[in-house]
Scaffold this active site. Structure first.
Site, PDB file in Angstrom:
ATOM      1  N   SER A   1       8.433  -9.316   0.405  1.00  0.00           N
ATOM      2  CA  SER A   1       8.272  -7.822  -0.732  1.00  0.00           C
ATOM      3  C   SER A   1       9.711  -7.398  -0.408  1.00  0.00           C
ATOM      4  O   SER A   1      10.338  -7.229   0.761  1.00  0.00           O
ATOM      5  CB  SER A   1       7.405  -7.092  -0.345  1.00  0.00           C
ATOM      6  OG  SER A   1       7.489  -5.896  -1.283  1.00  0.00           O
TER       7      SER A   1
ATOM      8  N   TYR B   1       2.205  -1.635   4.817  1.00  0.00           N
ATOM      9  CA  TYR B   1       2.493  -2.577   4.241  1.00  0.00           C
ATOM     10  C   TYR B   1       4.139  -3.207   4.161  1.00  0.00           C
ATOM     11  O   TYR B   1       4.172  -4.525   4.217  1.00  0.00           O
ATOM     12  CB  TYR B   1       2.686  -2.137   2.554  1.00  0.00           C
ATOM     13  CG  TYR B   1       2.862  -3.292   1.595  1.00  0.00           C
ATOM     14  CD1 TYR B   1       1.964  -4.291   1.134  1.00  0.00           C
ATOM     15  CD2 TYR B   1       4.178  -3.366   0.945  1.00  0.00           C
ATOM     16  CE1 TYR B   1       2.248  -5.183   0.157  1.00  0.00           C
ATOM     17  CE2 TYR B   1       4.429  -4.588  -0.095  1.00  0.00           C
ATOM     18  CZ  TYR B   1       3.492  -5.173  -0.361  1.00  0.00           C
ATOM     19  OH  TYR B   1       3.785  -6.127  -1.142  1.00  0.00           O
TER      20      TYR B   1
END
Length: 287
Positions: free
Chosen positions: A164, A177
């Site tokens: 990501s 995350y």
């Protein structure tokens, strides 16, 4: 949907398998579609048995409807579904056992499954912290450990790990995350170097905001995000990831704005981020 170009040179004639985690819907289903059209049999993995079967049915219908030069091979198409909780410590072992029992050799591994809890680390439940660690870190790593040695022995294979843009953004509400996605980024880089010259490639996908249920923005905010180029549609994300994987590139980050963010986001200081968290952190708690 912009699809990866299929030719008589890259079509696999349904002789090889691609394994996709998180395949019951969203981008996982789009990966399945792209790979089926490229001539791969599929191993679809997800915890949601009902939606996983829906994906399998959709893929069988997709291939059955082929009416071009690929139609000669469509009767060879196979789909295997593996209902699996990827947060379990033994998840990779159980997935591997299922494919071994079916006599499957995996040529493409897509570690797509993911989740997002946008809350402060100490305010996130133990279960949710464990879920992110297992689904983003442990299970993808162990699936690579289970399937890559055979790819290396055969001299051909592709791994797509979904990291990501968040890997460069250890911000409040995104800290857990981002940390897990940083792990994916770094272990993939090491593995890619270790596999140089073996015929096995490792590609990372560094998506920013993708228009999926993982980011539950209101419609007006989604429209604004698209217009600013901050958010992209999942079809574009999957197209870019598949293209990069078969080009054996180290990674892909679709969206010019994301490349700018990669440079500038790490520059935000702790004082400013602390102010943002105190003022707006409660909003992200709803994600």
């Amino acid at each position: 949907m912009k699809k990866y170009k299929v030719t008589d040179k890259n079509f696999r004639h349904f002789r090889n398998y691609a394994l996709i985690t998180g395949a019951a819907g969203g981008m996982g289903r789009l990966y399945a579609e792209s790979l089926a059209l490229l001539g791969y049999n599929l191993v679809l993995v997800d915890i949601n048995a009902e939606r996983l079967e829906e994906t399998a049915i959709a893929m069988r219908s997709l291939v059955a409807a082929l009416d071009d030069w690929r139609a000669a091979d469509k009767d060879s198409f196979k789909v295997i579904t593996v209902v699996q909780d990827l947060s379990k410590m033994e998840a990779a072992d159980e997935v591997k056992a299922a494919t071994d029992a079916a006599g499957v050799e995996v040529e493409v591994l897509v570690n797509n499954a993911g989740l997002l809890y946008a809350t402060g680390i100490v305010d996130t439940s133990d279960r949710r912290l464990q879920l992110m660690m297992m689904v983003h870190c442990t299970t993808p790593l162990m699936l690579c450990k289970k399937y890559v040695p055979a790819m290396r022995e055969r001299g051909n294979g592709y791994v797509l790990n979904v990291s990501s843009l968040g890997a460069w953004m250890p911000w409040p509400c995104l800290g857990m995350y981002s940390s897990t996605k940083r792990f994916v980024k770094d272990f993939s880089r090491s593995m890619r170097i270790e596999l140089r010259g073996t015929g096995v490639s490792v590609t990372n996908a560094y998506f920013g905001a993708v228009d999926t249920p993982l980011i539950p923005l209101a419609p007006n905010l989604k429209k604004l995000a698209h217009s600013l180029g901050v958010m992209i549609y999942p079809e574009k994300a999957v197209y870019c990831a598949v293209k990069a994987t078969f080009a054996r590139r180290r990674g892909t980050m679709p969206g010019f704005i994301n490349h700018l963010a990669k440079i500038f986001c790490p520059m935000f200081g702790e004082r400013f981020l602390g102010w943002v968290y105190r003022k707006y952190g409660h909003y992200f708690a709803n994600f």
